[in-house]
Write a protein that holds these residues in place. Sequence first.
Motif: not given
Length: 275
Positions: A5-15, A54-69
């Motif tokens: 539930e925690t993981l799903e909530s984080c994935r759906h958090t508006n970044l 853009n300079s890294r060629g990265l994109a997405g919607k998952n806020p967890i991926d963004f925080i990690c990257s």
Amino acid sequence: MLAKETLESCRHTNLYNFIKSYDPYSWYQEGIHYLRNKQHDSCVICSNGNWYWNSRGLAGKNPIDFICSFYGLPFLKAVEAISNHTTIATIENDGIKPQSPPARQRGQCLELYSYLCITRKLKSSIIRKLVSSKKIYLSSEYGYSNICFLNPDNNHYELIGISSKRFKRISDANNYWIFGDLSSNTVYICESAIDAISLYQLTGNEHAVYISIGGSTTRQRLIESIMKAYPDPILAVDNDAAGDKLAELFPQLPRIIPTLKDWNEDLIAMHDNKA
């Protein structure tokens, strides 16, 4: 074990909304629907939660991926950061007392004094007074050393990371950190606690109030509330586009502008010129 539930909530958090609270200092508002990073200007976050580096060629919607990257946090630490923020936001929105500030780190405060006095050039005498009044302390959150700037009256705080993983966060975008002579009619509004202390040191005015609003975006209502408590405050926000936009919302207020980007940069430059 990480709860599903925690993981799903984080994935759906508006970044977009998360970053405004988690790291308001490092981003500026561009138009109505975008945040752009001040240091990496090719990195943009949209109000719908999508992000593009853009300079890294990265994109997405998952806020967890963004925080990690972007912030370099491990996966579990990124989830913890988002989860803690979500909990705080929910409590505040329900009108209940916000989550308690991070715990004080036991032992010596050498890291605190080293960062504030040596790196940021703040006078140790000023820092000692703020430490003794419990407005500043060293904490450990997410496994890293941080400095907490606390408003003891309502537990509002600014948190700044001073380890290899740097970050800035505030507990409530609708509150502020404050120190000084609270009976004074001279009130300065700054964007960060460090800038507020820097301005105090630069002016030498002990008979004034110094306030940090913890950023510039989405602070209009906060400044309006400050104006109700302190008539005719002085805007002392950053010398950048975000600071200019904020000042444009309050043309009736006097403004002082640092020579460089902010008051701490001015303080460091003055110290270096004397050396």
